[in-house]
Design an enzyme around this catalytic site. Structure first.
Site, PDB file in Angstrom:
ATOM      1  CE  LYS A  64       7.446  -7.773 -16.924  1.00 14.41           C
ATOM      2  NZ  LYS A  64       8.630  -7.812 -16.059  1.00 14.41           N
TER       3      LYS A  64
ATOM      4  CB  CYS B 266      -0.776   0.088   1.146  1.00 20.29           C
ATOM      5  SG  CYS B 266      -1.713  -1.557   1.527  1.00 20.29           S
TER       6      CYS B 266
ATOM      7  CE  LYS C 113       8.118  -1.103  -9.755  1.00 18.53           C
ATOM      8  NZ  LYS C 113       8.400  -1.731 -11.222  1.00 18.53           N
TER       9      LYS C 113
ATOM     10  NE  ARG D 197       4.582   1.553  -1.224  1.00 16.41           N
ATOM     11  CZ  ARG D 197       5.691   1.002  -1.089  1.00 16.41           C
ATOM     12  NH1 ARG D 197       6.584   1.328  -1.755  1.00 16.41           N
ATOM     13  NH2 ARG D 197       5.727   0.179  -0.245  1.00 16.41           N
TER      14      ARG D 197
ATOM     15  CG  HIS E  68      10.159 -34.153 -21.686  1.00 10.53           C
ATOM     16  ND1 HIS E  68      10.437 -35.285 -21.656  1.00 10.53           N
ATOM     17  CD2 HIS E  68      11.175 -33.269 -21.906  1.00 10.53           C
ATOM     18  CE1 HIS E  68      11.506 -35.457 -22.525  1.00 10.53           C
ATOM     19  NE2 HIS E  68      12.203 -34.065 -22.232  1.00 10.53           N
TER      20      HIS E  68
ATOM     21  CD  GLU F 120      10.995 -10.166 -16.892  1.00  5.29           C
ATOM     22  OE1 GLU F 120      10.901 -11.140 -15.842  1.00  5.29           O
ATOM     23  OE2 GLU F 120      10.784  -9.109 -16.782  1.00  5.29           O
TER      24      GLU F 120
ATOM     25  CG  ASN G  63       2.857  -0.939   3.267  1.00  3.06           C
ATOM     26  OD1 ASN G  63       2.108  -1.740   2.856  1.00  3.06           O
ATOM     27  ND2 ASN G  63       4.162  -0.649   2.901  1.00  3.06           N
ATOM     28  N   GLY G  64       1.214  -3.124   5.442  1.00  2.35           N
ATOM     29  CA  GLY G  64       1.948  -4.158   6.114  1.00  2.35           C
ATOM     30  C   GLY G  64       0.821  -5.232   6.762  1.00  2.35           C
TER      31      GLY G  64
ATOM     32  CD  GLU H 257       4.275  -8.085 -14.627  1.00  2.54           C
ATOM     33  OE1 GLU H 257       4.005  -8.076 -13.474  1.00  2.54           O
ATOM     34  OE2 GLU H 257       5.420  -8.013 -14.939  1.00  2.54           O
TER      35      GLU H 257
ATOM     36  CD1 TRP I 207      -1.832  -4.759  -4.721  1.00  2.21           C
ATOM     37  CD2 TRP I 207      -1.528  -6.194  -3.048  1.00  2.21           C
ATOM     38  NE1 TRP I 207      -1.908  -6.070  -5.114  1.00  2.21           N
ATOM     39  CE2 TRP I 207      -1.427  -6.827  -4.097  1.00  2.21           C
ATOM     40  CE3 TRP I 207      -1.652  -6.546  -1.557  1.00  2.21           C
ATOM     41  CZ2 TRP I 207      -1.071  -8.111  -4.083  1.00  2.21           C
ATOM     42  CZ3 TRP I 207      -1.021  -7.848  -1.500  1.00  2.21           C
ATOM     43  CH2 TRP I 207      -0.881  -8.774  -2.880  1.00  2.21           C
TER      44      TRP I 207
END
Ligand code: F6R
Length: 593
Positions: free
Chosen positions: A470, A2, A588, A27, A489, A466, A97-98, A473, A71
């Site tokens: 990208k 947050c 983020k 955030r 496989h 990666e 935040n937490g 998301e 968030w």
């Protein structure tokens, strides 16, 4: 996760809080709110983005206030769960935040003592605890409340009739911005860059008492001094600068970021830091990180093993924390753009606890990672606002290349070639960026599919991971990164005309087996886009389409290939009309485990 902001000064708080919150939205952005104090506390919050809150908001009068962009962790995004949260009488407002791990027990206890709760959040216990402990001194009440709390927090507390902000942190970042007859408290630097570049980083256990013209920091009841830092990021660095999205701006900044990050070092004869593990004083290396930083770590494994011939393990920090870990004589590197990722910090603490030296590679000066690691190298990517990592990833690779080259055991001619190759990378990346028209075309094509595979081998296997990360998301297309040789496989069962495959082809010993894999994929009817070096004519025969990247030493191929895949993901998401900088459910900085 947050974003939090507090303002106290001689100006109206509301516009400053809202503008800072809009800078903090990366955030967390599922809801937001502010509280402003004059004669009493007025709160306005909702499950909307900051711009909508600002439109709906009446003028709240007052020169002290707090704000939050959320968030969600406990309780769905809703008006009632949005911050700030209040005590029973609406006199104490808190943004947090937490995560408060023991909130259920505390909540039961407080309800038993007559407190009324309205939300499902863990945060709400904090204003009630402060209310319970308050006997005329706010900072002492905050201190007492936090003694009851287990978990992580960065909080700002506002109380009606008290012309001050009280701020405290444990395992979540919090800074104080120093202004002229005004001061700020924030979870992150971009929130206050419009107003000041002077900051103090609070440490775990600190309680800051902030008025318009004083900042006092207490720890275990005693006053302590904390150093003031000057931020080198400019306001423009943290703004879009005419781009539609931060992500595109940040992708395009990469030539400069490479130059800036490498620019800090003059010659490989002067390693950026003295690392026992690189000097051969230790037997193996561990590289830990999460998400995109973990992919950089995985590329780092190939770089260090090739240039130094020491065994390297790259592990997601979130997994490493639950390993039974037996390696002795290991040196560790922790990579984290934000320097605040909970799993990565936990891994650093764990390693330090067993005497393993840790080097942090981070983008944020003064971040927790930089303070708890033994040594730190800063990437010079500037503020990265878009949730998807781009330029920070490239900057992390630059640090890994430079470190490995500094201690490299390769012969002098190869070393000279590699250094020259590294110095040429800004120009090579620029060439990829200049080639975006063709990428745009493929993005348009890709945007119609539901599932995509990215395949790579060797040092480009993490690039496939990666590329897939990208794409998934920001475009919400299901994408999987796979080691090309593993596809047969199992995943072959999913291939067909509706499942495009993106194959990363490097000019190293993986090229031939990769061509075989491409033939296998084509035989199953999947459309195939190759990312390959200019001049690779054989690929043009095999693939349906080719994104060409400039020729570089295979060791550096992850850089140009990743930039091409970043553009592909960006434009695919754009064709699909996605909220690129703020993908759903993401934040983020992931400050919870
Ligand atoms: C993906 C992304 C995340 C971060 C991850 C680690 O685009 O940005 O996967 O890489 O959350 O964050 P840091 O590097 O701040 O530790």
């Amino acid at each position: 996760m947050c974003g939090i902001i507090g303002y106290i000064g001689d100006k109206q708080a509301q516009p400053i809080l809202l503008s800072s919150l809009s800078r903090l939205e990366y955030r967390g952005y599922d809801s937001c709110g502010i509280a402003v104090s004059s004669s009493g506390i007025e709160v306005y919050k909702d499950a909307v983005r900051v711009a909508e809150l600002a439109k709906a908001l009446l003028q709240l009068d007052g020169t002290v206030g707090i704000g939050h962009t959320r968030w969600a962790t406990h309780g769905e995004p809703s008006q009632v769960n949005a911050h700030p949260h209040l005590d029973c009488n609406g006199n104490i407002a808190v943004v947090h935040n937490g995560i408060i791990n023991n909130f259920q027990r505390l909540k039961r206890q407080l309800i038993g003592e007559g407190h009324n709760f309205v939300s499902e959040t863990d945060t709400e216990v904090i204003p009630h605890l402060i209310e319970k402990h308050y006997d005329g001194n706010l900072e002492k009440a905050v201190e007492a409340a936090l003694r009851d709390v287990e978990g992580s927090y960065a909080i700002i507390v506002l109380m009606a009739g008290e012309p001050k902000l009280v701020a405290a942190r444990k395992d979540s970042p919090l800074i104080i911005g120093i202004g002229d007859r005004e001061n700020f408290v924030a979870s992150d630097v971009p929130a206050i860059l419009d107003y000041t570049d002077r900051v103090i980083y609070l440490e775990d256990g600190d309680i800051g008492v902030v008025t318009p013209d004083s900042i006092k920091i207490r720890r275990h009841g005693k006053e302590v001094q904390r150093e003031e830092h000057k931020i080198s990021w400019s306001v423009e660095d943290a703004q879009k600068g005419g781009y539609e999205h931060f992500m595109l701006k940040e992708i395009r900044e990469q030539p400069k970021v490479i130059r800036d990050t490498l620019g800090g070092w003059v010659s490989v004869a002067e390693p950026a830091v003295d690392l026992a593990v690189m000097r051969g004083g230790l037997e193996s290396m561990l590289i830990l990180a999460c998400g995109s930083s973990y992919h950089a770590a995985s590329i780092g494994k190939y770089i260090v093993e090739e240039l130094l011939s020491i065994p390297v393990r790259a592990e997601p920090a979130s997994e490493f924390n639950y390993f039974t870990w037996t390696l002795a004589k290991t040196g560790a590197i922790a990579i984290t753009q934000s320097g605040e990722t909970a799993d990565t910090l936990k891994a650093i603490r764990r390693l330090k606890g067993v005497g393993c030296p840790v080097l942090a590679i981070t983008n944020v000066v003064g971040s927790t990672a930089s303070r708890i690691a033994d040594q730190t190298i800063y990437t010079r990517a500037g503020p990265e606002i878009s949730v998807a990592a781009t330029k920070s990833f490239t900057a992390q690779l630059m640090v890994l290349y430079w470190l490995a080259l500094s201690y490299s055991k390769v012969d002098i001619r190869r070393l000279a070639d590699l250094i020259m190759g590294l110095r040429q990378l800004p120009g090579k990346v620029q060439q990829v960026l200049d080639n975006e028209d063709i990428i745009l075309e493929y993005a348009n094509y890709l945007s119609r599919y539901k599932d995509v595979f990215f395949i790579g081998r060797g040092i480009n296997f993490p690039v496939a991971l990666e590329g897939a990360l990208k794409l998934k998301e920001i475009s919400y297309i299901h994408a999987e990164g796979y080691a090309a040789g593993e596809l047969k496989h199992g995943p072959f069962a999913l291939l067909g005309s509706d499942t495009p495959v993106i194959a990363i082809v490097a000019q190293d010993n993986t090229r031939e087996p990769m061509l075989t894999n491409i033939r296998e994929v084509k035989a199953r009817g999947s459309p195939l886009i190759a990312v390959a070096e200019e001049g690779d004519e054989a690929i043009k025969e095999l693939a349906d389409s080719v994104i060409t990247v400039p020729r570089v030493d295979a060791l550096f191929s992850p850089v140009v290939n990743t930039v091409a895949l970043q553009l592909l993901a960006y434009y695919t998401a754009k064709y699909r009309g996605c909220p690129i900088d703020f993908p759903r459910n993401l934040a983020k900085s992931v400050t919870v485990e």
